[in-house]
Design an enzyme around this catalytic site. Sequence first.
Site, short mmCIF file in Angstrom:
data_model
loop_
_atom_site.label_atom_id
_atom_site.label_comp_id
_atom_site.label_asym_id
_atom_site.label_seq_id
_atom_site.Cartn_x
_atom_site.Cartn_y
_atom_site.Cartn_z
N ASP A 11 7.03 -5.57 14.84
CA ASP A 11 6.87 -4.42 13.95
C ASP A 11 5.38 -4.10 13.92
OD1 ASP A 11 6.64 -2.61 11.93
OD2 ASP A 11 7.62 -3.83 10.39
N TYR A 33 8.00 11.54 6.75
CA TYR A 33 7.71 11.69 8.18
C TYR A 33 6.51 12.61 8.40
CZ TYR A 33 8.64 12.53 13.18
OH TYR A 33 8.55 12.61 14.55
N LYS A 76 2.85 11.38 9.85
CA LYS A 76 2.28 11.87 11.10
C LYS A 76 0.94 12.56 10.85
CE LYS A 76 5.33 10.51 14.16
NZ LYS A 76 4.97 9.54 15.22
N TYR A 80 -11.11 7.33 13.87
CA TYR A 80 -11.52 6.31 14.86
C TYR A 80 -12.29 6.95 16.01
CZ TYR A 80 -9.40 2.07 12.98
OH TYR A 80 -9.12 0.96 12.21
#
Length: 328
Positions: A66, A155, A159, A169
């Site tokens: 996971d 969802y 996202k 990042y």
Amino acid sequence: MSFSAPPGSQPTAVVTGGAGFLGSHLIDRLLAEGWRVIGIDNFLTGSERNIAHLEGRADYRFIKQDVSEPFTVDEPVHLVFHFASPASPIDYLQVPIETLLVGSHGTKNCLDLAHTKGATFLVASTSEVYGDPHVHPQTEEYWGNVNSIGPRSCYDEAKRVAEAYTMAYYRVHGVDTKIVRIFNTYGPRMRLEDGRVVPAFIGQALKGEPLTIFGDGSQTRSFCFVSDLIDGIYRLSQSSEHLPVNIGNPHEMTIKEFAEAILSIVDTPSKLEIHPLPADDPKQRKPDISKARRVLGWEPRVGFDEGIRQTIEYFLGVLGTQAKCRLR
Ligand code: UDP
């Protein structure tokens, strides 16, 4: 392959959600392009059947994990694709917290892996980031119209935060990141019972059951065949683009038109049956793919009739003797 791996070594890609519909097709493409591939999945919505054909290959490895939990990979990695997530409305309504976690913690864990390994990172985002859009067709510049507390928000917001992590990042750590916004995609290896309109209508037509139209069927979608989508994603992974790119097929149709198309291809007694429209169901969706054309030299090639027949053939195989009807 534009990517330069260390001399003498085979470049390695990690695909999270590797046992899923898109992840498994992506793995097939990467292997065909000469990559070594590590597939990762926890089988929440993925299936062993999708990766059974890869067993025993020397250039492929599978890890059951996971990715919402921290993890490492004990070998060099050059490219990380983060595709793990429930993706059908029925699935993510059943597991909203897992969906939020894999988009948020899962994305961070995969970005950490890419950062540590010096790898490129590509995240599967979605047309759902545009919500119920006020701009049509949807361009990458559109910020969207998302209900942050509605049933689909687990969802959509997962996202959106995945995209935000990815850009952070890129900006803070200089990770070579890519974001694909995936529009409705169909093809072999979708789950018959995942509730999405393509497997739902095909399964119903093959069994001679009514096709369940939600609402009046005037809402639109634009369906892309899976091989086209994977080609766009692979091209993006090899490009220098860091901002989101829409990948999808701009051939738009209403859900009623889609149902009628299935009834014209399958020799079935099925009729249309009206059901309530789910909350926040987007009324229209069609990708503007100018950017993918310009930046990736990509556009879809598989026509609806060809793609849908291949998909129906696949579901005929899955249903076996449960299928009462055939292709015309
Ligand atoms: N839909 C439908 N009947 C079904 C399943 C879906 O009419 O049995 C409709 C749904 O309301 C939506 C469209 O088909 O407007 C596409 O739904 P899907 O779940 O495939 O994906 P979405 O694009 O909504 O994420």
